[in-house]
Write an enzyme that holds these catalytic residues in place. Structure first.
Site, PDB file in Angstrom:
ATOM      1  N   CYS A  63       0.827  -1.209   0.000  1.00  0.00           N
ATOM      2  CA  CYS A  63       0.000   0.000   0.000  1.00  0.00           C
ATOM      3  C   CYS A  63       0.857   1.254   0.000  1.00  0.00           C
ATOM      4  O   CYS A  63       1.865   1.340   0.697  1.00  0.00           O
ATOM      5  CB  CYS A  63      -0.924  -0.019   1.223  1.00  0.00           C
ATOM      6  SG  CYS A  63      -1.973   1.444   1.372  1.00  0.00           S
ATOM      7  N   CYS A 361       2.030  23.380   5.823  1.00  0.00           N
ATOM      8  CA  CYS A 361       2.149  21.955   5.521  1.00  0.00           C
ATOM      9  C   CYS A 361       3.355  21.686   4.630  1.00  0.00           C
ATOM     10  O   CYS A 361       3.497  20.588   4.087  1.00  0.00           O
ATOM     11  CB  CYS A 361       0.871  21.448   4.850  1.00  0.00           C
ATOM     12  SG  CYS A 361       0.454  22.296   3.312  1.00  0.00           S
TER      13      CYS A 361
END
Length: 407
Positions: A63, A361
């Protein structure tokens, strides 16, 4: 050939001295594997380092939702703080670094998944690492249990509206009132499909279901808590990834500003900072999205005991607040997208504003913007790193810059 990993990239992948990318490897480890276009896709770890741990999630090997589950929590925390410190050093800056605050496992309240219809049903999950293959995630250790419980709804939605050639975008958001599901790139919903989707939303107890931009069902308003207020963001709107992350950033912003009476909140979104700050200050919230500001305003009007909050829809990249507008405020909060806010920061630097709480961010754009402010006489008082994207290379932070007293 055996290679040694020297450092991690900003995506959390190993990098050798020769620039070869080695996913799932840590600094100091010796690795081997076939190099294709500068990347070892399936490395074999010859000499592991002590910070290597067993990944808690059974999906981690394939994943792409996480990048660093093979590293100890202490290593990841120290690395993320170093990422910020190095970005600052690249601009000739340094600052006191507060201890990192990390969100717990199974706490992500917002996620964007992919869905594809198959012969037997549907595939829903994250993309595999560096691939468009979708990996199902029935035992994900990242998402909140409420989002995990909505995966069957996503699979049914994909069967109804997906195709075997294209992908659906499935944005899941946990709210006070249930899961908010926003579907994009789906087939147009005709009469029979509309009925099926309404039944699906009821059967899976979705708070809201939005389809290609159209809200098909709102069984309960999907509210988010922001201080004393409850806000219903528009479908797919930006939201801090975890409740713990939002709380950490909000506390940092409050601590940076203190008891100032008038605040400008720039790139305000739906009110993540504006509404908690309104408990003690008058706030002017500026944001490019009129829909987000409408949600913020409605939340403020329905809340009790808040000071005045005004809103302004404005593109701060093209029309930043100018010094003569900023001079009426005692402090500024700014939380720009990843690209930073070069134009707006230049105007703050030219203004008499004494205190800035910056949320970012992207450590690189943050350091660039912070340098502009320090050159104008601001001092970088402290930086608080917040890790709400656990096990990823993503780094968030809050910082205080001031021209006066250190708080």
């Amino acid at each position: 050939m055996t290679l040694t990993v020297e450092r991690l990239s900003l995506r959390g992948e190993g990098i050798t001295a020769d620039g070869v990318t080695v996913p799932l490897a840590l600094p100091g480890e010796e690795v081997t594997g076939e190099i294709v276009e500068g990347r070892i896709t399936a490395p074999r770890i010859v000499t592991p380092v002590p910070d290597r741990v067993r990944a808690p999630c059974p999906h981690f090997a394939r994943c792409g939702g996480c990048a660093l589950q093979h590293a100890s929590d202490d290593f990841v925390a120290a690395w993320k703080v170093q990422v910020v410190a190095r970005a600052l050093a690249g601009q000739g800056l340094e600052a006191p670094m507060r201890p990192i605050l990390t969100s717990p496992p199974a706490s992500r309240r917002r996620a964007v998944l992919a869905g594809r219809r198959t012969k037997k049903g549907a595939l829903v999950g994250f993309h595999a690492r560096a691939s468009d293959v979708i990996v199902p995630i029935p035992d994900c250790r990242l998402l909140h249990p409420d989002l995990m419980a909505a995966l069957p709804a996503c699979e049914e939605v994909t069967v109804l509206g997906g195709s075997r050639k294209g992908e659906l975008g499935l944005t899941l958001t946990r709210s006070v009132d249930g899961v908010d599901l926003t579907v994009t790139q789906a087939k147009p919903a005709d009469g029979p499909m509309l009925a099926d989707l309404a039944v699906l939303a009821a059967r899976h107890d979705l708070a809201r279901l939005t389809w290609n931009g159209d809200t098909l069902a709102t069984r309960r308003p999907p509210r988010q808590t922001m201080g004393r207020a409850h806000v219903m963001p528009p479908p797919g709107a930006f939201l801090q990834a975890t409740e713990a992350g939002q709380a950490a950033l909000t506390d940092a912003v409050r601590g940076a500003l203190g008891d100032v009476p008038r605040v400008a909140d720039l790139f305000a979104g739906c009110g993540t900072f504006a509404l908690p700050l309104a408990e003690t200050a008058q706030v002017h919230a500026v944001e490019g999205s009129a829909a987000m500001l409408a949600a913020l305003d409605a939340g403020w009007r329905q809340a009790q005991g808040l000071k005045r909050v005004t809103t302004e829809a404005r593109d701060l990249f093209r029309r930043p607040l100018m010094p003569d507008e900023l001079k009426t405020f005692d402090a500024v909060v700014i939380d720009p997208p990843r690209a930073g806010a070069e134009a707006q920061v230049a105007q703050i630097a030219a203004s008499p504003v004494p205190v800035v709480a910056m949320v970012s961010c992207n450590p690189v754009s943050f350091a660039r913007d912070a340098r502009v402010l320090t050159q104008a006489g601001f001092r970088l008082d402290w930086v608080q790193v917040v890790d709400q994207f656990r096990w990823s290379g993503h780094v968030e932070l809050a910082a205080r810059l001031s021209r006066g007293h250190i708080a």
